[in-house]
Design an enzyme around this catalytic site. Structure first.
Site, PDB file in Angstrom:
ATOM      1  CB  ILE A  98      10.810 -29.240  31.262  1.00 56.99           C
ATOM      2  CG1 ILE A  98      11.095 -30.065  30.013  1.00 56.99           C
ATOM      3  CG2 ILE A  98      10.616 -27.768  30.939  1.00 56.99           C
ATOM      4  CD1 ILE A  98       9.893 -30.217  29.103  1.00 56.99           C
ATOM      5  CB  CYS A  99      12.606 -26.730  36.035  1.00 54.42           C
ATOM      6  SG  CYS A  99      14.353 -26.296  35.957  1.00 54.42           S
ATOM      7  CG  HIS A 100      11.899 -20.350  35.261  1.00 54.02           C
ATOM      8  ND1 HIS A 100      12.096 -19.308  36.122  1.00 54.02           N
ATOM      9  CD2 HIS A 100      11.582 -19.773  34.066  1.00 54.02           C
ATOM     10  CE1 HIS A 100      11.902 -18.164  35.481  1.00 54.02           C
ATOM     11  NE2 HIS A 100      11.587 -18.419  34.228  1.00 54.02           N
TER      12      HIS A 100
END
Length: 107
Positions: A64-66
């Site tokens: 998960i990231c932005h």
């Protein structure tokens, strides 16, 4: 590498009959402090190579990231290290906030 969208991940997390994935948030600490998916583990992208031995190869990992780009790079790296069940959250926490948790702060 597989991909999963925010709604699919929410359904997986709500399904008690499925093995829970490790939610690996690869954003920077300040980003994680602003908002994150409940139960996620923070490991900034630049620290993953030094900490890869802390991850279990037989556990599904959702990166998960932005917006989904850094997490895609980490997912590819993990696959190169022999991880076989690696999934990228398309749209990242931004999509999660828009589709699943509308109360989540955005940036």
């Amino acid at each position: 590498m597989q991909n999963i969208n925010a709604n699919e991940l929410a359904g997986w997390l709500d399904d008690e009959s499925r093995v829970s994935p490790l939610l690996l948030d690869v954003r920077e600490p300040w980003e994680y402090q602003l908002c994150h998916i409940e139960g996620s583990r923070t490991m900034p992208m630049n620290t993953v190579p030094a900490n890869v031995e802390q991850l279990e190869k037989d556990t599904p990992i959702v990166c998960i990231c932005h917006h989904g780009m850094r997490s895609m790079q980490v997912a590819r790296f993990l696959e190169q290290q022999g991880f076989t069940d690696v999934i990228n959250l398309t749209g990242g926490v931004d999509a999660w906030a828009a589709q699943v948790d509308r109360d989540m702060p955005t940036y």
